[in-house]
Design a protein around this motif. Structure first.
Motif, mmCIF file in Angstrom:
data_model
loop_
_atom_site.group_PDB
_atom_site.id
_atom_site.type_symbol
_atom_site.label_atom_id
_atom_site.label_comp_id
_atom_site.label_asym_id
_atom_site.label_seq_id
_atom_site.Cartn_x
_atom_site.Cartn_y
_atom_site.Cartn_z
ATOM 1 N N ILE A 35 0.822 1.201 -9.849
ATOM 2 C CA ILE A 35 0.363 2.075 -8.761
ATOM 3 C C ILE A 35 0.675 1.420 -7.413
ATOM 4 O O ILE A 35 1.169 2.072 -6.489
ATOM 5 N N GLY A 36 0.418 0.123 -7.317
ATOM 6 C CA GLY A 36 0.713 -0.605 -6.079
ATOM 7 C C GLY A 36 2.189 -0.574 -5.729
ATOM 8 O O GLY A 36 2.563 -0.411 -4.559
ATOM 9 N N GLU A 37 3.036 -0.714 -6.738
ATOM 10 C CA GLU A 37 4.486 -0.661 -6.520
ATOM 11 C C GLU A 37 4.906 0.726 -6.032
ATOM 12 O O GLU A 37 5.714 0.856 -5.116
ATOM 13 N N LEU A 38 4.361 1.761 -6.630
ATOM 14 C CA LEU A 38 4.643 3.138 -6.206
ATOM 15 C C LEU A 38 4.245 3.349 -4.745
ATOM 16 O O LEU A 38 5.019 3.877 -3.944
ATOM 17 N N VAL A 39 3.046 2.903 -4.410
ATOM 18 C CA VAL A 39 2.542 3.055 -3.035
ATOM 19 C C VAL A 39 3.441 2.301 -2.054
ATOM 20 O O VAL A 39 3.803 2.821 -0.993
ATOM 21 N N GLY A 40 3.837 1.098 -2.432
ATOM 22 C CA GLY A 40 4.692 0.302 -1.554
ATOM 23 C C GLY A 40 6.081 0.895 -1.384
ATOM 24 O O GLY A 40 6.597 0.977 -0.266
ATOM 25 N N LEU A 41 6.696 1.296 -2.492
ATOM 26 C CA LEU A 41 8.046 1.870 -2.425
ATOM 27 C C LEU A 41 8.079 3.170 -1.616
ATOM 28 O O LEU A 41 9.052 3.450 -0.923
ATOM 29 N N ALA A 42 7.010 3.945 -1.718
ATOM 30 C CA ALA A 42 6.939 5.215 -0.979
ATOM 31 C C ALA A 42 6.397 5.012 0.436
ATOM 32 O O ALA A 42 6.318 5.967 1.204
ATOM 33 N N ASP A 43 6.030 3.775 0.762
ATOM 34 C CA ASP A 43 5.481 3.439 2.084
ATOM 35 C C ASP A 43 4.301 4.347 2.433
ATOM 36 O O ASP A 43 4.221 4.894 3.539
ATOM 37 N N ALA A 48 -2.671 9.591 3.527
ATOM 38 C CA ALA A 48 -1.456 10.373 3.280
ATOM 39 C C ALA A 48 -1.778 11.504 2.309
ATOM 40 O O ALA A 48 -2.629 11.365 1.435
ATOM 41 N N ARG A 49 -1.097 12.598 2.491
ATOM 42 C CA ARG A 49 -1.281 13.759 1.607
ATOM 43 C C ARG A 49 -0.222 13.713 0.513
ATOM 44 O O ARG A 49 0.965 13.564 0.800
ATOM 45 N N ALA A 60 -2.891 9.259 -13.280
ATOM 46 C CA ALA A 60 -2.259 8.695 -12.081
ATOM 47 C C ALA A 60 -2.998 9.132 -10.823
ATOM 48 O O ALA A 60 -3.057 8.392 -9.843
ATOM 49 N N THR A 61 -3.579 10.316 -10.863
ATOM 50 C CA THR A 61 -4.235 10.878 -9.679
ATOM 51 C C THR A 61 -5.480 10.087 -9.282
ATOM 52 O O THR A 61 -5.702 9.811 -8.102
ATOM 53 N N ILE A 62 -6.273 9.710 -10.241
ATOM 54 C CA ILE A 62 -7.536 9.007 -9.957
ATOM 55 C C ILE A 62 -7.289 7.680 -9.244
ATOM 56 O O ILE A 62 -7.899 7.424 -8.200
ATOM 57 N N PRO A 63 -6.384 6.816 -9.745
ATOM 58 C CA PRO A 63 -6.169 5.562 -9.010
ATOM 59 C C PRO A 63 -5.549 5.767 -7.628
ATOM 60 O O PRO A 63 -5.821 4.993 -6.704
ATOM 61 N N LEU A 64 -4.741 6.811 -7.467
ATOM 62 C CA LEU A 64 -4.193 7.086 -6.139
ATOM 63 C C LEU A 64 -5.288 7.567 -5.194
ATOM 64 O O LEU A 64 -5.357 7.144 -4.036
ATOM 65 N N ALA A 65 -6.157 8.447 -5.674
ATOM 66 C CA ALA A 65 -7.269 8.931 -4.839
ATOM 67 C C ALA A 65 -8.189 7.783 -4.445
ATOM 68 O O ALA A 65 -8.694 7.744 -3.319
#
Length: 76
Positions: A35-43, A48-49, A60-65
């Protein structure tokens, strides 16, 4: 039956709906590092929406929220 949806797809959807909590409990969570890698790569930044297409039970939604993203989930 939904118009344009073959009977077998509708049956699969109904089957998943009836077993969603068991699926959620049995399926492993995504690693926090992923999840951290996804957040970093997408900046991405908190607030963010995001659009989650096919979010299922929220694996995947719960950890992003929880990282502060505002998420709209869409399921067929």
């Amino acid at each position: 039956m939904m118009i344009g949806v073959p009977d077998d797809r509708e049956r699969l959807r109904t089957t998943f709906d009836s077993a969603a909590s068991r699926y959620h409990d049995a399926r492993p969570d995504y690693p926090a590092e992923l999840i951290g890698e996804l957040v970093g790569l997408a900046d991405l930044r908190p607030g963010a929406r995001l659009l989650a297409a096919g979010c299922g039970t929220g694996k995947a939604t719960i950890p992003l929220a929880s990282r502060g993203f505002l998420i709209t989930c869409v399921e067929r």
